[in-house]
Write an enzyme that holds these catalytic residues in place. Sequence first.
Site, PDB file in Angstrom:
ATOM      1  N   HIS A 107       0.794  -1.255  -0.128  1.00 52.20           N
ATOM      2  CA  HIS A 107       0.022  -0.072   0.013  1.00 52.20           C
ATOM      3  C   HIS A 107       0.773   1.330  -0.064  1.00 52.20           C
ATOM      4  O   HIS A 107       0.603   2.181   0.786  1.00 52.20           O
ATOM      5  CB  HIS A 107      -0.977  -0.188   1.220  1.00 52.20           C
ATOM      6  CG  HIS A 107      -2.022  -0.926   1.205  1.00 52.20           C
ATOM      7  ND1 HIS A 107      -2.551  -1.432  -0.446  1.00 52.20           N
ATOM      8  CD2 HIS A 107      -2.935  -1.576   2.068  1.00 52.20           C
ATOM      9  CE1 HIS A 107      -3.453  -2.516   0.343  1.00 52.20           C
ATOM     10  NE2 HIS A 107      -3.688  -2.509   1.493  1.00 52.20           N
ATOM     11  N   HIS A 178      -9.623   1.892  -0.157  1.00 52.34           N
ATOM     12  CA  HIS A 178      -9.836   0.724   0.856  1.00 52.34           C
ATOM     13  C   HIS A 178     -10.821   0.930   1.930  1.00 52.34           C
ATOM     14  O   HIS A 178     -10.743   0.743   3.159  1.00 52.34           O
ATOM     15  CB  HIS A 178      -8.427   0.955   1.460  1.00 52.34           C
ATOM     16  CG  HIS A 178      -7.762  -0.689   2.060  1.00 52.34           C
ATOM     17  ND1 HIS A 178      -8.399  -1.246   2.980  1.00 52.34           N
ATOM     18  CD2 HIS A 178      -6.850  -1.287   1.899  1.00 52.34           C
ATOM     19  CE1 HIS A 178      -7.723  -2.285   3.271  1.00 52.34           C
ATOM     20  NE2 HIS A 178      -6.794  -2.249   2.602  1.00 52.34           N
ATOM     21  N   GLU A 307     -11.339  -3.964  -3.094  1.00 54.04           N
ATOM     22  CA  GLU A 307     -10.344  -2.911  -3.523  1.00 54.04           C
ATOM     23  C   GLU A 307     -10.163  -2.960  -4.973  1.00 54.04           C
ATOM     24  O   GLU A 307      -9.386  -3.875  -5.386  1.00 54.04           O
ATOM     25  CB  GLU A 307      -9.024  -3.143  -2.757  1.00 54.04           C
ATOM     26  CG  GLU A 307      -9.345  -2.818  -1.400  1.00 54.04           C
ATOM     27  CD  GLU A 307      -7.932  -3.698  -0.541  1.00 54.04           C
ATOM     28  OE1 GLU A 307      -6.853  -3.541  -0.748  1.00 54.04           O
ATOM     29  OE2 GLU A 307      -8.538  -4.631   0.251  1.00 54.04           O
TER      30      GLU A 307
HETATM   31  C1  GLA Z   1      -5.215  -5.303   2.072  1.00 53.97           C
HETATM   32  C2  GLA Z   1      -4.265  -6.323   2.293  1.00 53.97           C
HETATM   33  C3  GLA Z   1      -4.585  -7.095   3.311  1.00 53.97           C
HETATM   34  C4  GLA Z   1      -4.382  -6.223   4.472  1.00 53.97           C
HETATM   35  C5  GLA Z   1      -5.188  -4.997   4.578  1.00 53.97           C
HETATM   36  C6  GLA Z   1      -4.903  -3.881   5.596  1.00 53.97           C
HETATM   37  O1  GLA Z   1      -6.381  -5.365   1.619  1.00 53.97           O
HETATM   38  O2  GLA Z   1      -4.691  -7.208   1.138  1.00 53.97           O
HETATM   39  O3  GLA Z   1      -3.650  -8.255   3.670  1.00 53.97           O
HETATM   40  O4  GLA Z   1      -3.029  -5.892   4.854  1.00 53.97           O
HETATM   41  O5  GLA Z   1      -4.909  -4.479   3.489  1.00 53.97           O
HETATM   42  O6  GLA Z   1      -4.940  -4.609   6.698  1.00 53.97           O
END
Ligand code: GLA
Length: 343
Positions: A107, A178, A307
């Site tokens: 991210h 997100h 997402e």
């Molecule tokens: C994303 C990742 C997850 C987790 C979330 C945040 O969706 O794929 O594994 O890290 O972000 O907690």
Amino acid sequence: MGIEKQPFGKTSAGQNVDVFILANGNGVKVKIINHGATIVSVEAPDRAGNFADVVLGFDDMAGYQSAGNPYFGATCGRYANRIAKGRFSVDGVEYQLAINNGVNALHGGLLGFDKKLWDAEIVGENAVKMSLTSPDGEEGYPGTLTVVVLFSLTDANELRIEYTARTDRKTILNLTNHSYFNLAGGGTHYDHLMMINADRYTVVDDTAIPTGELRAVAGTEMDFRSPTPLGKNIDRAGAGYDHNYCINQSAAGELTLAAKVLDPASGRTLECWTTAPGVQLYAGNFLDNVKGKGGAVYNWREGFCLETQHYPDSPNQPDFPSTELASGETYTQTCIYTFGVAQ
Ligand code: GLA
């Protein structure tokens, strides 16, 4: 109806953060702050006309800036999802990102777009434009990048998220939102009926990095081609769903229905449309005692994310759709979350 701007709070560094409140003629209300270009609430009606907040979040900046904020509602970038060992190459030059998720980069890094204060401007009747310039080399990524995220709310209850970006040097980019949803307004999401328009998903190794294999969902716990309770097979999917689905697009970049969700008890529905080739179903496997809005406490599997994205680790997977952006090109992606009711 229309859009309003109000003070939301201050960052720990003392910068002012604003909240933009978008409301439509049906009473749907969406709140977005310019810290992280983050959706902080979405009030949507059930079949009896009762409104509930269907996204997880915090009441204040202390919550959003806390270490325990799992990207609630945020815009993630430059590269949403994972890059194996934080390493990738562009035109033969290797780049190293911070490792912030086991052995991988997740991210956008330590100070990703979710932690930036974006410029914000009200545009038109019910839209807010958030923009950011990310300097060359920031978080290890090449190129000076300018990013614009346009959020708008329509009378068809569509929350539209339109991304554009440009760079002065070839780079990689993968933006997502997100938001964590719970159409019941709280509790586990197990009863939500989930449909995902994907015949295949990206198989991952034990660090959640794709192996390169796109595997058929048919007959497996990954199969959501027809509406299936989210909780039905979740315990057969490793620690729970945290997987990228390859959306059945008829052409690259075509706006396609990625997922449709129904909470049978309330009748609330969510459709997720995107121009991106993938969607990560993340079912809240890491939520644990998060103190959220209005005294709510969010626990394991009480929120799910859709997402919209390019496949994880695409820069290291030559067969995946490319995430490179060259200077002179414009990156564009659209994600639409539509809130409805089923009788
Ligand atoms: C994303 C990742 C997850 C987790 C979330 C945040 O969706 O794929 O594994 O890290 O972000 O907690």
